[in-house]
Design a protein around this motif. Structure first.
Motif, PDB file in Angstrom:
ATOM      1  N   UNK A 130       0.824  -1.200   0.000  1.00 42.28           N
ATOM      2  CA  UNK A 130       0.000   0.000   0.000  1.00 42.28           C
ATOM      3  C   UNK A 130       0.865   1.261   0.000  1.00 42.28           C
ATOM      4  N   UNK A 131       2.107   1.143   0.495  1.00 43.02           N
ATOM      5  CA  UNK A 131       2.976   2.317   0.612  1.00 43.02           C
ATOM      6  C   UNK A 131       3.114   3.044  -0.724  1.00 43.02           C
ATOM      7  N   UNK A 152       0.183   5.221  -1.339  1.00 41.97           N
ATOM      8  CA  UNK A 152       0.221   6.416  -0.494  1.00 41.97           C
ATOM      9  C   UNK A 152       1.174   7.448  -1.069  1.00 41.97           C
ATOM     10  N   UNK A 153       2.290   6.968  -1.606  1.00 41.25           N
ATOM     11  CA  UNK A 153       3.250   7.895  -2.197  1.00 41.25           C
ATOM     12  C   UNK A 153       2.626   8.628  -3.370  1.00 41.25           C
ATOM     13  N   UNK A 154       1.895   7.877  -4.204  1.00 40.84           N
ATOM     14  CA  UNK A 154       1.290   8.477  -5.387  1.00 40.84           C
ATOM     15  C   UNK A 154       0.203   9.475  -5.003  1.00 40.84           C
ATOM     16  N   UNK A 155      -0.568   9.161  -3.952  1.00 35.55           N
ATOM     17  CA  UNK A 155      -1.701  10.018  -3.592  1.00 35.55           C
ATOM     18  C   UNK A 155      -1.302  11.098  -2.595  1.00 35.55           C
ATOM     19  N   UNK A 156      -0.319  10.815  -1.738  1.00 38.05           N
ATOM     20  CA  UNK A 156       0.082  11.782  -0.723  1.00 38.05           C
ATOM     21  C   UNK A 156      -0.969  11.984   0.340  1.00 38.05           C
ATOM     22  N   UNK A 157      -1.775  10.961   0.588  1.00 40.55           N
ATOM     23  CA  UNK A 157      -2.806  11.084   1.608  1.00 40.55           C
ATOM     24  C   UNK A 157      -3.197   9.708   2.121  1.00 40.55           C
ATOM     25  N   UNK A 158      -3.661   9.686   3.369  1.00 41.46           N
ATOM     26  CA  UNK A 158      -4.182   8.437   3.925  1.00 41.46           C
ATOM     27  C   UNK A 158      -5.692   8.379   3.803  1.00 41.46           C
TER      28      UNK A 158
END
Lengths: 121, 322
Positions: free
Chosen positions: B148-149, B152-158
């Motif tokens: 999943x990391x 998260x990097x691509x979206x910059x959000x949780x």
């Protein structure tokens, strides 16, 4: 968006309903279900044969090893999460930093592999 | 208020998808009422509590496995927002800024239910099932977390809705991180204890694994937890890698906002439905793994692949390609 406890309110309601369901259904089942005692029903279920041995047997040490490895690498994953969220802002610095961090962990991972902690016999 | 409305909607959706089976076709039209009949039957079944169980945990375990599985579904965004009667209604039960962590936390809670069920049953098969399940769940949770990391990097959000929004109509994470998607898919199957990773149950060696000694409503709760987990996993798969409620080319059609929302929800349900179908499909297609193969796959194949995915994504972002 403001960070506040309000966004957790629906979760709480959901949680209440989710907890209520087992409680209500178990109580309801208690009222309506039959209860016919029989000696055979009370034995540990082993496909009809007589119970053999103790339920608390010795089991493989590997379960513990896996658990310890899990703790190590799961903490690693948790460290990666905030880094991943702020990755675009960190740029090259973040990349190199995480390369070092991951390299150390990969060494640990290879060590565990080499020592046979991942082998399942 | 909107939250409660949609909560019941999600509840019904969960119940609806639990019906996924071909066999029963006698109760109601095409067997559609079968789940209700099943529920009533579960309710009226005798609940055998053998004297050798440790009662407090024995009773707690099914609830502990059921409650988190249901709560976990709460943060999945099944649509962007519905513009109705001059108000915007967000199409999710809860919009947490740590959405994905919340789901992981809830799915990790499920391990307690299974481990405690296996232990408190005081049956050797249950204990084996519980142990296997715990080892399996924690092993694959690692691979899942690591895969999943990249997202998260691509979206910059949780926040799950922002992850979906960041993917846009065409730039699904699947195209950029096929490796991460693959690892997540496999790990999701293992996390939900479904075939070919259903070793905790493994009826040919362990009778029924951790729920051998359970009957009636308590057994039903384990079953419902499994299906609820499947739905969460499928929905998460869609959210993270398949663009969530995004439909390619929908923005160009210039539909009214209400229609757009409805099409998006339909697309989300369709995508989730596909993965649920995949679960059933795989279950009846693939044979079960051996336990050492299971552990090897998790630790020696999925882990390195997930780390590779992180490297790939971080490099791609750094070089401005993503």
């Amino acid at each position: 968006m403001p960070v506040s406890g309000v966004s957790y309110l629906p979760i709480l309601i959901f949680l209440a309903v989710a907890i209520l369901f087992p409680v209500v259904s178990l109580l309801l089942a208690r009222v309506v279900r039959p209860s016919n005692y029989s000696r055979a029903k009370m034995d540990p279920y082993e496909c009809g044969v007589e119970t053999q041995g103790e339920p608390r047997q010795r089991y493989s040490i590997h379960y513990y090893v896996i658990a310890v490895l899990f703790v190590v690498f799961d903490v690693e994953t948790i460290f990666l999460f905030p880094w991943a969220v702020k990755y675009r802002a960190l740029g090259l610095f973040g990349f190199v930093e995480m390369l070092v961090f991951l390299a150390i962990l990969v060494i640990g991972y290879l060590y565990a592999w080499k020592k046979g902690a991942l082998e399942w016999v | 208020m909107g939250g409660v409305t949609y909560m019941t909607w999600v509840e019904r959706r969960v119940a609806g998808i639990v019906q996924d089976r071909l066999g029963p076709n006698r109760v109601g039209p095409a067997g559609l009422l079968q789940p209700i009949a099943d529920g009533i039957k579960f309710l009226f079944k005798e609940d055998v509590v053998p004297p050798h169980v440790y009662k407090p945990l024995y009773i707690l375990a099914p609830a502990l496995s059921f409650v988190p599985s249901l709560v976990g579904t709460a943060v999945i965004p099944f649509g962007d927002s519905l513009h109705l009667f001059g108000r915007d209604i967000a199409l999710r039960v809860a919009d947490l800024n740590v959405g994905i962590l919340f789901i992981f936390a809830m799915s990790a809670m499920g391990v307690y239910g299974i481990a405690l069920a296996g232990w408190s049953s005081n049956n050797k098969y249950s204990l084996m099932g519980g142990l296997r399940s715990s080892a399996q769940l924690i092993s694959y949770e690692l691979a899942m977390g690591l895969s999943v990391v990249g997202v998260l990097m691509a979206a910059g959000s949780l926040r799950l809705n922002e992850i979906v929004a960041a993917q846009g109509e065409f730039r699904w994470n699947l195209w950029y991180q096929p490796l991460g998607a693959l690892v997540f898919l496999v790990a999701a199957f293992a996390e939900t204890n479904r075939a070919p990773f259903d070793l905790p149950e493994c009826e040919s060696e362990l009778v029924a694994g951790y729920h051998t000694e359970y009957s009636s409503m308590k057994f039903a709760m384990f079953m419902m937890a499994e299906y609820a987990n499947m739905i969460t996993a499928s929905a998460l798969m869609v959210t993270l890698f398949f663009g969530g409620w995004q439909v390619p080319g929908l923005g160009r059609l210039s539909l009214p906002p209400l229609a757009v929302s409805l099409v998006q929800v339909a697309a989300f349900l369709l995508k989730t439905g596909f993965f649920l179908f995949l679960y059933v499909w795989v279950r009846w297609t693939l044979p079960r793994f051996r336990f050492d193969q299971l552990m090897d796959l998790g630790w020696k194949a999925l882990m390195p692949l997930a780390v590779l995915n992180i490297f790939w994504t971080s490099w791609a972002i750094l070089s401005g390609w993503l």
